[in-house]
Design an enzyme around this catalytic site. Sequence first.
Site, PDB file in Angstrom:
ATOM      1  N   HIS A   1       0.813  -1.218   0.000  1.00  0.00           N
ATOM      2  CA  HIS A   1       0.000   0.000   0.000  1.00  0.00           C
ATOM      3  C   HIS A   1       0.847   1.269   0.000  1.00  0.00           C
ATOM      4  CE1 HIS A   1       0.325  -0.155   4.536  1.00  0.00           C
ATOM      5  NE2 HIS A   1       0.373   1.144   4.347  1.00  0.00           N
TER       6      HIS A   1
ATOM      7  N   GLU B   1      19.415   7.193   7.699  1.00  0.00           N
ATOM      8  CA  GLU B   1      18.722   8.313   8.340  1.00  0.00           C
ATOM      9  C   GLU B   1      18.531   8.077   9.840  1.00  0.00           C
ATOM     10  OE1 GLU B   1      17.880  11.197   7.313  1.00  0.00           O
ATOM     11  OE2 GLU B   1      17.001  11.210   5.299  1.00  0.00           O
TER      12      GLU B   1
ATOM     13  N   ASN C   1      17.597  11.506  12.055  1.00  0.00           N
ATOM     14  CA  ASN C   1      16.721  12.675  12.057  1.00  0.00           C
ATOM     15  C   ASN C   1      16.431  13.033  10.599  1.00  0.00           C
ATOM     16  OD1 ASN C   1      15.674  15.351  12.063  1.00  0.00           O
ATOM     17  ND2 ASN C   1      16.577  15.721  14.072  1.00  0.00           N
TER      18      ASN C   1
ATOM     19  N   VAL D   1      17.172  16.683   9.256  1.00  0.00           N
ATOM     20  CA  VAL D   1      18.529  17.239   9.328  1.00  0.00           C
ATOM     21  C   VAL D   1      19.462  16.392   8.474  1.00  0.00           C
ATOM     22  CG1 VAL D   1      20.482  17.729  10.860  1.00  0.00           C
ATOM     23  CG2 VAL D   1      18.144  18.133  11.657  1.00  0.00           C
TER      24      VAL D   1
ATOM     25  N   GLU E   1      23.736   9.960   5.415  1.00  0.00           N
ATOM     26  CA  GLU E   1      22.629   9.522   4.573  1.00  0.00           C
ATOM     27  C   GLU E   1      23.097   9.113   3.174  1.00  0.00           C
ATOM     28  OE1 GLU E   1      21.248  12.926   7.257  1.00  0.00           O
ATOM     29  OE2 GLU E   1      22.913  12.543   5.885  1.00  0.00           O
TER      30      GLU E   1
ATOM     31  N   ASP F   1       0.301  -7.618   1.239  1.00  0.00           N
ATOM     32  CA  ASP F   1       0.691  -6.207   1.338  1.00  0.00           C
ATOM     33  C   ASP F   1       2.221  -6.092   1.371  1.00  0.00           C
ATOM     34  OD1 ASP F   1       0.485  -3.475   1.592  1.00  0.00           O
ATOM     35  OD2 ASP F   1      -0.013  -3.505   3.736  1.00  0.00           O
TER      36      ASP F   1
ATOM     37  N   SER G   1       4.111   2.784   8.159  1.00  0.00           N
ATOM     38  CA  SER G   1       3.778   1.784   7.144  1.00  0.00           C
ATOM     39  C   SER G   1       4.975   1.370   6.329  1.00  0.00           C
ATOM     40  CB  SER G   1       2.775   2.348   6.160  1.00  0.00           C
ATOM     41  OG  SER G   1       1.499   2.215   6.655  1.00  0.00           O
TER      42      SER G   1
END
Length: 247
Positions: A63, A75, A77, A80, A85, A107, A200
């Site tokens: 979904h 990641e 935060n 920021v 990252e 799903d 999700s």
Amino acid sequence: MNLLLILTFVAAAVAAPFDDDDKIVGGYICEENSVPYQVSLNSGYHFCGGSLISEQWVVSAGHCYKSRIQVRLGEHNIEVLEGNEQFINAAKIIRHPKYNSRTLDNDILLIKLSSPAVINSRVSAISLPTAPPAAGTESLISGWGNTLSSGADYPDELQCLDAPVLSQAECEASYPGKITNNMFCVGFLEGGKDSCQGDSGGPVVSNGELQGIVSWGYGCAQKNRPGVYTKVYNYVDWIKDTIAANS
């Protein structure tokens, strides 16, 4: 109960009654980069979580499908730039062919990254399950979803929740007629702790294996309404076959 009352977990909490958003309620801030397989799916904003399962593949909820997705790895935060990252666009987004948007059966989707992730102490893959989830097993759920069972408070820092796998009987009793063999429940029947809007697609990990994908539930952290998760064990062959066919 009418399916329109289901709060499922896709993070764009637009005022649709069948809303796929999911969150962590009653959890804690994860230690930075302690969940190195956790990814954020971004389309100009964080909308779902996911799990890195190899250098070039991510698993998330069906979904959570969008035609264009940027996968953000390493990641903590999400508001920021912390220097750890990796932002990689999706090259292929493959939803399970038997995904059912009404019942949320099957799903699950796979994302092929346009280039392999650089594996390091902050970004690494999680193993697929070698056995189905066992009732009573402690699990770690994580995500950037809503932290309130009533109202909204979306955190910048990754949230974690430790919760037990419930028996299939408890799961089915909580949602009569709604639980398929491809679903299982994790959480607390007394309520107070749960995943919710924005979580999700994110991971449920037990004993170092990806057992679940945040999928749906009625509300968040409600009594006798535990979170419902996609049973990854049932899809190991599909995952491996799909990756092989799209290498």
